[in-house]
Design a protein around this motif. Structure first.
Motif, mmCIF file in Angstrom:
data_model
loop_
_atom_site.group_PDB
_atom_site.id
_atom_site.type_symbol
_atom_site.label_atom_id
_atom_site.label_comp_id
_atom_site.label_asym_id
_atom_site.label_seq_id
_atom_site.Cartn_x
_atom_site.Cartn_y
_atom_site.Cartn_z
ATOM 1 N N ALA A 1 143.644 69.012 63.257
ATOM 2 C CA ALA A 1 144.249 70.342 63.356
ATOM 3 C C ALA A 1 145.544 70.412 62.543
ATOM 4 O O ALA A 1 145.813 71.407 61.852
ATOM 5 C CB ALA A 1 144.515 70.678 64.818
ATOM 6 N N MET A 2 146.360 69.357 62.612
ATOM 7 C CA MET A 2 147.617 69.334 61.856
ATOM 8 C C MET A 2 147.358 69.343 60.356
ATOM 9 O O MET A 2 148.050 70.037 59.598
ATOM 10 C CB MET A 2 148.428 68.100 62.253
ATOM 11 C CG MET A 2 148.912 68.088 63.691
ATOM 12 S SD MET A 2 149.556 66.475 64.175
ATOM 13 C CE MET A 2 150.962 66.309 63.076
ATOM 14 N N MET A 3 146.374 68.566 59.917
ATOM 15 C CA MET A 3 146.062 68.534 58.492
ATOM 16 C C MET A 3 145.518 69.878 58.002
ATOM 17 O O MET A 3 145.743 70.263 56.861
ATOM 18 C CB MET A 3 145.050 67.418 58.209
ATOM 19 C CG MET A 3 145.607 66.008 58.366
ATOM 20 S SD MET A 3 146.935 65.649 57.199
ATOM 21 C CE MET A 3 146.054 65.740 55.648
ATOM 22 N N THR A 4 144.825 70.600 58.887
ATOM 23 C CA THR A 4 144.352 71.939 58.531
ATOM 24 C C THR A 4 145.528 72.842 58.195
ATOM 25 O O THR A 4 145.488 73.632 57.239
ATOM 26 C CB THR A 4 143.538 72.542 59.690
ATOM 27 O OG1 THR A 4 142.412 71.705 59.981
ATOM 28 C CG2 THR A 4 143.037 73.932 59.346
ATOM 29 N N ALA A 5 146.614 72.739 58.991
ATOM 30 C CA ALA A 5 147.797 73.577 58.771
ATOM 31 C C ALA A 5 148.460 73.274 57.432
ATOM 32 O O ALA A 5 149.085 74.157 56.841
ATOM 33 C CB ALA A 5 148.797 73.392 59.907
ATOM 34 N N SER A 6 148.338 72.036 56.945
ATOM 35 C CA SER A 6 149.027 71.639 55.708
ATOM 36 C C SER A 6 148.106 71.540 54.504
ATOM 37 O O SER A 6 148.565 71.186 53.418
ATOM 38 C CB SER A 6 149.724 70.283 55.908
ATOM 39 O OG SER A 6 150.970 70.445 56.543
ATOM 40 N N SER A 7 146.838 71.841 54.662
ATOM 41 C CA SER A 7 145.900 71.664 53.553
ATOM 42 C C SER A 7 146.145 72.711 52.472
ATOM 43 O O SER A 7 146.280 73.892 52.765
ATOM 44 C CB SER A 7 144.454 71.759 54.053
ATOM 45 O OG SER A 7 144.131 70.642 54.850
ATOM 46 N N GLY A 8 146.165 72.262 51.243
ATOM 47 C CA GLY A 8 146.308 73.157 50.101
ATOM 48 C C GLY A 8 145.105 73.121 49.192
ATOM 49 O O GLY A 8 145.172 73.581 48.052
ATOM 50 N N ASP A 9 143.991 72.589 49.698
ATOM 51 C CA ASP A 9 142.801 72.395 48.882
ATOM 52 C C ASP A 9 141.580 72.568 49.772
ATOM 53 O O ASP A 9 141.608 72.206 50.958
ATOM 54 C CB ASP A 9 142.823 70.995 48.259
ATOM 55 C CG ASP A 9 141.762 70.796 47.205
ATOM 56 O OD1 ASP A 9 142.078 70.923 46.010
ATOM 57 O OD2 ASP A 9 140.605 70.509 47.582
ATOM 58 N N LEU A 10 140.506 73.116 49.220
ATOM 59 C CA LEU A 10 139.291 73.321 50.011
ATOM 60 C C LEU A 10 138.727 72.015 50.547
ATOM 61 O O LEU A 10 138.209 71.964 51.665
ATOM 62 C CB LEU A 10 138.223 74.027 49.165
ATOM 63 C CG LEU A 10 138.431 75.513 48.863
ATOM 64 C CD1 LEU A 10 137.290 76.033 48.003
ATOM 65 C CD2 LEU A 10 138.526 76.313 50.148
ATOM 66 N N LEU A 11 138.817 70.941 49.775
ATOM 67 C CA LEU A 11 138.255 69.669 50.204
ATOM 68 C C LEU A 11 139.011 69.108 51.399
ATOM 69 O O LEU A 11 138.409 68.704 52.409
ATOM 70 C CB LEU A 11 138.259 68.668 49.043
ATOM 71 C CG LEU A 11 137.350 69.011 47.860
ATOM 72 C CD1 LEU A 11 137.496 67.963 46.760
ATOM 73 C CD2 LEU A 11 135.901 69.099 48.314
ATOM 74 N N THR A 12 140.346 69.066 51.317
ATOM 75 C CA THR A 12 141.119 68.543 52.445
ATOM 76 C C THR A 12 141.016 69.478 53.649
ATOM 77 O O THR A 12 141.016 69.026 54.798
ATOM 78 C CB THR A 12 142.594 68.366 52.053
ATOM 79 O OG1 THR A 12 143.101 69.593 51.518
ATOM 80 C CG2 THR A 12 142.765 67.263 51.042
ATOM 81 N N LEU A 13 140.899 70.780 53.396
ATOM 82 C CA LEU A 13 140.739 71.734 54.489
ATOM 83 C C LEU A 13 139.430 71.473 55.227
ATOM 84 O O LEU A 13 139.390 71.423 56.470
ATOM 85 C CB LEU A 13 140.761 73.156 53.934
ATOM 86 C CG LEU A 13 141.031 74.302 54.905
ATOM 87 C CD1 LEU A 13 142.396 74.153 55.560
ATOM 88 C CD2 LEU A 13 140.949 75.629 54.181
ATOM 89 N N PHE A 14 138.362 71.263 54.484
ATOM 90 C CA PHE A 14 137.063 71.013 55.098
ATOM 91 C C PHE A 14 137.054 69.697 55.874
ATOM 92 O O PHE A 14 136.571 69.629 57.015
ATOM 93 C CB PHE A 14 135.976 71.000 54.026
ATOM 94 C CG PHE A 14 134.609 70.685 54.552
ATOM 95 C CD1 PHE A 14 133.896 71.634 55.272
ATOM 96 C CD2 PHE A 14 134.044 69.433 54.359
ATOM 97 C CE1 PHE A 14 132.637 71.345 55.777
ATOM 98 C CE2 PHE A 14 132.790 69.136 54.859
ATOM 99 C CZ PHE A 14 132.076 70.092 55.558
ATOM 100 N N VAL A 15 137.586 68.641 55.266
ATOM 101 C CA VAL A 15 137.612 67.336 55.944
ATOM 102 C C VAL A 15 138.471 67.398 57.205
ATOM 103 O O VAL A 15 138.131 66.819 58.239
ATOM 104 C CB VAL A 15 138.121 66.246 54.976
ATOM 105 C CG1 VAL A 15 138.339 64.931 55.712
ATOM 106 C CG2 VAL A 15 137.133 66.046 53.834
ATOM 107 N N SER A 16 139.595 68.110 57.138
ATOM 108 C CA SER A 16 140.471 68.242 58.303
ATOM 109 C C SER A 16 139.773 68.960 59.447
ATOM 110 O O SER A 16 139.846 68.538 60.610
ATOM 111 C CB SER A 16 141.748 68.998 57.919
ATOM 112 O OG SER A 16 142.435 68.352 56.881
ATOM 113 N N VAL A 17 139.088 70.057 59.109
ATOM 114 C CA VAL A 17 138.361 70.803 60.143
ATOM 115 C C VAL A 17 137.265 69.938 60.760
ATOM 116 O O VAL A 17 137.042 69.950 61.975
ATOM 117 C CB VAL A 17 137.774 72.101 59.546
ATOM 118 C CG1 VAL A 17 136.823 72.778 60.527
ATOM 119 C CG2 VAL A 17 138.885 73.060 59.168
ATOM 120 N N GLU A 18 136.586 69.161 59.937
ATOM 121 C CA GLU A 18 135.511 68.311 60.464
ATOM 122 C C GLU A 18 136.055 67.173 61.324
ATOM 123 O O GLU A 18 135.413 66.768 62.303
ATOM 124 C CB GLU A 18 134.678 67.753 59.313
ATOM 125 C CG GLU A 18 133.774 68.795 58.675
ATOM 126 C CD GLU A 18 132.934 69.536 59.707
ATOM 127 O OE1 GLU A 18 132.028 68.912 60.297
ATOM 128 O OE2 GLU A 18 133.201 70.722 59.953
#
Length: 498
Positions: free
Chosen positions: A122-139
């Motif tokens: 959840a924390m990484m989702t808040a700081s993600s600036g890229d679709l790849l990191t956003l997707f991995v964070s959500v997963e």
């Protein structure tokens, strides 16, 4: 590669703390004898979340920055919502520390570090600036949540909850990833800022609208917004109470973080068909408003028929998701501020309610609302605390819930043009919610005792969670300036958009 190693890793201090504590607790759990209680691990996890919360607060004065080629961003948006996520995670871990199911604390160790891994996602989702990191964070968040839902392996309802969560979560992930693939195909990049810039130059408005709708549907599954909500009541009812509290608060907050990061960042300046309105995001306001209205209505009306406390709170959570979506649909100048205040109030009142429900379920073996009957007779302070949380969920003046709903309502009517229909739906469904919240209050204070056997004393973890949430609910209701002072540190999230 040199740029990667020369990055300012201190920007990720809160994430490093949560990751380190989770790994250490995992190793300790593996090494501990089976007969030893895992309750200290939950206290250690809560301490780790509090330390990460302190580290996040220390980063508030830092200038906006990004590292790892822009895939990790520390802006005011990330810092503000990490405060909520970590506070919710710490309270959920206090509930874990006080959790006492019939089969004992056999899974207490797994609960502690799996919840930390979900919190990290959840924390990484808040700081993600890229679709790849956003997707991995959500997963990371969702896969950990699947396991948490089914952790009580000997309980059929928990197994059913995990199965339904996995199936519906998989569908949501597939739809969201499909939308992301269209965005990548249109722009040729996965960086959110670069996507936002390139989408302004695209000549494929219909393809862009399809990508937007696919992403909106995928996120709506995560938020349990109608009509993508049917998994939530069964999962909330079957999952262990601490996991349900985490899903209702932290996962929902992360869902709105995802919604803002994806849709606002990428589509705020993207052109719509005919360029009137000038933004694709503005052209989709009617669709988002319909989604919000349906979610408020269905969540509030179906909650009227619930007797299970966890199912009732699940439908209540759906209705609150509708209120938040209404605030998003308004797209006022203070949209993010309003959503942040609402999520703060929601965190306090929902976590407090779930802490008390956890105690009742552990003591009675059932989550039927009959367990509340006559609670005031032998546990007046506990009944008063739950009454406070219910009043706040209903939005009664003097509570955090009233301040939060007032902000969203003002955002709906002050925009030009005003969203008066959506504001009316919000007002009507709030009145409908009074029926089931006040039914519970009547059970608490005005019904004879259901059982002659009084509830036992609450554990230290549950007591701490209830006290903190009650004080926070009253403080935000009577002195909302405290929350405004925190928001003032972020300057209305001026660095959120590229």
């Amino acid at each position: 590669m040199n740029d990667v190693w020369q990055s300012d890793w201190s920007l990720m201090t809160p994430e490093w703390i949560v990751l380190a504590v989770a790994v250490v607790l995992l190793l300790i759990d593996v090494a501990m004898p089976d007969e030893r209680s895992r309750r200290p691990l939950a206290w250690g996890a809560a301490l780790g979340a509090v330390l990460a919360l302190g580290a996040t607060a220390a980063l508030i004065p830092a200038e906006p920055a990004s590292i790892l080629h822009g895939t990790f961003r520390l802006d005011s948006f990330a810092k503000a919502f990490k405060l909520l996520l970590l506070a919710g995670g710490a309270l959920a871990l206090l509930i874990v520390a006080g959790w006492n199911p019939k089969e004992g604390s056999r899974y207490g160790g797994e609960f502690a570090y799996l919840l930390l891994f979900a919190l990290l996602g959840a924390m990484m989702t808040a700081s993600s600036g890229d679709l790849l990191t956003l997707f991995v964070s959500v997963e990371l968040l969702t896969v950990s949540s699947y396991i948490l839902a089914g952790l009580r392996k000997t309980v059929a309802a928990s197994n059913e909850a995990a199965l339904k969560y996995v199936i519906n979560g998989g569908i949501a992930t597939a739809v969201m990833l499909f939308g992301m693939s269209y965005v990548f195909g249109l722009t040729g990049t996965t960086n959110l800022n670069e996507i936002a810039r390139r989408l302004q130059e695209t000549n494929e408005p219909y393809m862009l609208a399809l990508a937007f709708l696919l992403l909106l549907i995928g996120v709506s599954f995560k938020l349990a917004a109608v009509p993508f909500h049917m998994w939530a009541p069964d999962v909330y009812e079957g999952a262990p109470v601490p996991a349900t509290a985490f899903f209702a608060v932290v996962s929902k907050t992360a869902g709105f973080v995802l919604l803002l990061r994806l849709l606002v960042t990428m589509f705020a300046a993207a052109p719509a068909e005919g360029r009137d309105p000038s933004s694709l995001l503005l052209s989709m306001q009617p669709a988002i408003a319909v989604l919000a209205g349906l979610t408020m209505i269905i969540g509030s009306v179906v909650a009227l028929r619930q007797r299970s406390l966890k199912r009732l709170l699940a439908y209540s959570s759906i209705a609150h998701a509708g209120y938040l979506l209404a605030g998003f649909a308004a797209m006022s100048w203070a949209m993010i501020d309003s959503l942040w205040i609402y999520l703060l109030a929601y965190l306090l009142m929902n976590m407090g309610a779930f802490a008390i429900v956890s105690h009742i379920v552990d003591e009675t073996g059932s989550d039927d609302w009959d367990g509340l009957t006559g609670l005031y007779r032998h546990r007046p302070l506990l009944a008063a605390a739950l009454g406070l949380f219910l009043l706040s969920l209903a939005g009664i003046p003097g509570t955090a819930g009233f301040i939060a709903k007032l902000h969203l309502f003002i955002g709906l009517v002050v925009t030009e043009p005003g969203h008066y229909v959506l504001a009316a739906v919000m007002a009507i469904t709030t009145v409908i919610s009074y029926v089931y919240y006040f039914n519970l209050i009547v059970q608490l204070f005005f019904r004879p005792l259901f059982s002659s056997a009084p509830l036992g004393r609450m554990s230290a973890g549950l007591s701490a969670a209830v006290v903190l949430c009650a004080l926070g609910t009253l403080a935000l209701g009577w002195a909302p300036g405290l929350a405004y002072n925190v928001l003032a540190q972020f300057d209305h999230f001026g660095d959120f958009l590229p």
